[in-house]
Design a protein around this motif. Sequence first.
Motif, mmCIF file in Angstrom:
data_model
loop_
_atom_site.group_PDB
_atom_site.id
_atom_site.type_symbol
_atom_site.label_atom_id
_atom_site.label_comp_id
_atom_site.label_asym_id
_atom_site.label_seq_id
_atom_site.Cartn_x
_atom_site.Cartn_y
_atom_site.Cartn_z
ATOM 1 N N ASP A 87 -11.152 -2.659 -1.525
ATOM 2 C CA ASP A 87 -10.606 -2.541 -0.167
ATOM 3 C C ASP A 87 -11.170 -1.344 0.576
ATOM 4 O OD1 ASP A 87 -9.100 -4.748 0.081
ATOM 5 O OD2 ASP A 87 -7.138 -3.744 -0.112
ATOM 6 N N ASN A 88 -10.994 -0.157 -0.028
ATOM 7 C CA ASN A 88 -11.374 1.063 0.702
ATOM 8 C C ASN A 88 -12.652 1.715 0.175
ATOM 9 O OD1 ASN A 88 -10.756 2.671 -1.556
ATOM 10 N ND2 ASN A 88 -8.615 2.899 -0.934
ATOM 11 N N ASP B 241 -6.164 6.629 -0.806
ATOM 12 C CA ASP B 241 -6.282 6.136 -2.180
ATOM 13 C C ASP B 241 -5.545 7.090 -3.115
ATOM 14 O OD1 ASP B 241 -8.229 4.013 -3.698
ATOM 15 O OD2 ASP B 241 -7.854 5.785 -4.945
ATOM 16 N N ASP C 110 -11.144 7.423 -0.337
ATOM 17 C CA ASP C 110 -10.354 7.212 0.874
ATOM 18 C C ASP C 110 -9.121 8.116 0.850
ATOM 19 O OD1 ASP C 110 -10.013 4.925 3.132
ATOM 20 O OD2 ASP C 110 -8.046 5.548 2.350
ATOM 21 N N GLU D 94 0.840 -1.190 0.000
ATOM 22 C CA GLU D 94 0.000 0.000 0.000
ATOM 23 C C GLU D 94 0.879 1.245 0.000
ATOM 24 O OE1 GLU D 94 -3.033 -0.294 2.986
ATOM 25 O OE2 GLU D 94 -4.211 1.276 2.024
#
Lengths: 393, 261
Positions: free
Chosen positions: A340-341, A374, A371, A305
């Motif tokens: 995911d987010n 992101d 996010d 990430e």
Amino acid sequence: MLRLAAWLGLFLCCGNGYAEFSGNVAVEAISFSETAQFEGQFDENLTLSLAPKWDGDWNDGADLWSVELFMRADDKDAGREHADIRELLWLHIDGDNEWRVGINTMFWGVAESQHLVDVINQIDAVESIDGEDKLGQPMIHLKRYQDWGVLDFLVLPGFRERTFNAREGRLRPPLVVDTDQVEYESSAGQQHVDYALRFSQTYNDLDLGVSWFDGTSRDPLLLPGIDSNGDPVLTPFYEQMTQIGIDAQLIYLDWIWRLELIHRKAESADRDAFIYGFEYTFYGILDSSADIGAIAEYSYDNRPEGQRGVFDRDLFMGARLALNDAQSSEVLAGFLVDTDNHSRSFRVEASRRIGASWKLELELQTFANIDDNDPLAAFANDDYLLVDMAYYF
Amino acid sequence: MPDIKIVALLLCICMPLAAVAQDSQQRGLEIAKAARDYDRGFTDFTASMTMTLKNKSGDTSVREIRIRTLEVDGDGDKSLSIFDEPADVKGTAMLTYTHGLEPDDQWLYLPALKRVKRISSRNKSGPFMGSTFAFEDLGSQEVEKYTYNYLRDEPCGDWICHVVERFPAYEHSGYTREVVWLDSEAYRLVKADFYDRKKALLKTLTAGDFQQYLGHYWRPGSMNMENHQTGKSTLLEWGDYQFKTGLSERDFRSQTLKRVQ
């Protein structure tokens, strides 16, 4: 430019083959609906682009030449005001060999929502966020047709830097990218010579491509830095990389299945990524001549990430409507959701011919529930509507 | 136990009818084969066509397309269409390997993206470039694509025509039935009626201005396709026909779409 024009003139006047001039000129208006996230960014903009093209042949079609230029005038965003040679190419055909020498733009791959194996050309990122506008790449390219497939050998001298929006521009990172402070991993810098190979073949309803690239990565790392005024900026750093890619497309009944897969080796991080999905077409909906294609594609990227791109664990779902009318009206609409987010972006592209020579294009892009971590976070306030009216000649 | 007399009677009544039906099917197939045999050996041709689309209120729009076709022994032809007008699609090229009953292989080159896309060719009934011609109207007419039924002979202009019904045997046709008029001398397709999935008359094709090439092969100078249900029509005007130009398989490869001129 004058010299280029003279060179072209020579071809146009004295070549014994065919020669033609075409292209388009377009006005683009863009309006952002939300207040800008960063100081100094504009809300509306009007720009002009010109894309002329010349091509022709000699030697009874055994030799062809083509020139394609692109220019955009932009008052508000100095980063978008640019000119590029998309193509300046000599093509020689010798039986099953095709030689291309000069500057060219090419496309590899099959997926719709992102392009993983397509690494030859640098992205002209100020033109569009979809990565489908590209800068011309100098190359010597041999294409060889064999019974068992097509081989492409490429030598790529001269690296093209990615374009970035200026401080006033929307759709940019929180800090401006200072392209004057570019750095390269290779001591040869922009002069590093890259190599690429590709094998491709059609097996009935399956199209397969396997590609290899070794050289300067087209995707820069953006590192924190300070510009000449002492302001914080991002500086592009271009690594060396080796990438192996596979792309495959299978047509089965009304389904088209698509896969792109890459393994990339680089100093900062190795990367395995894929995109996999389908398009299913409903033909002649409601007894009309219109078709609707439903598209779904899932993207995965194994980098940690913070280093991932937009398409890390993302699902794209879209629909393509083709009216198949005299005006070639088309609409492509799609959602991109991070699984995911849950960051979401939505995009609609619509186009329609007007009269014989005009084309109207609309593009709507929105970002929602983005996010903070992101990669799209910097675009969170950059919902926009774009209208492009082009005249083709 | 059925009454043997009734069976005998039924046989007597139905047999000649069945024989006639079989005979007319056989005759229809023979005419289709004769038409194919007549046109055999053209090797390749190039031509240009102007397509004028007209809607109900009389508005027109024009397409300019160049066609290159290669005859393939034992399979459908290979064909390349290069679009010159309208200007926004200039440089777009479509490559088709036609097959008999199997779906065709088809590729499209999009010059704006410099991308060759393999596309699905299953939708035979889709309109070609927004016109009243469907893809299936313009593809190569392989004998095995249809089943046939000979109807009659009748005068058609200066000629005598075989009138033959044909029924698409391939999937995803927009038609249930076609009635074609082929002249008895050189099997020129002078007229065709197309019936839609509801068996209603959908379109009529009328071809004219036939010219002979290489002293043998006939090609129409004009083809008009009228859609009776929408009031739209499309006129195809053919020109610059050249036969045996020396085209080869090399000119019909998907990756050469990027460099066609």
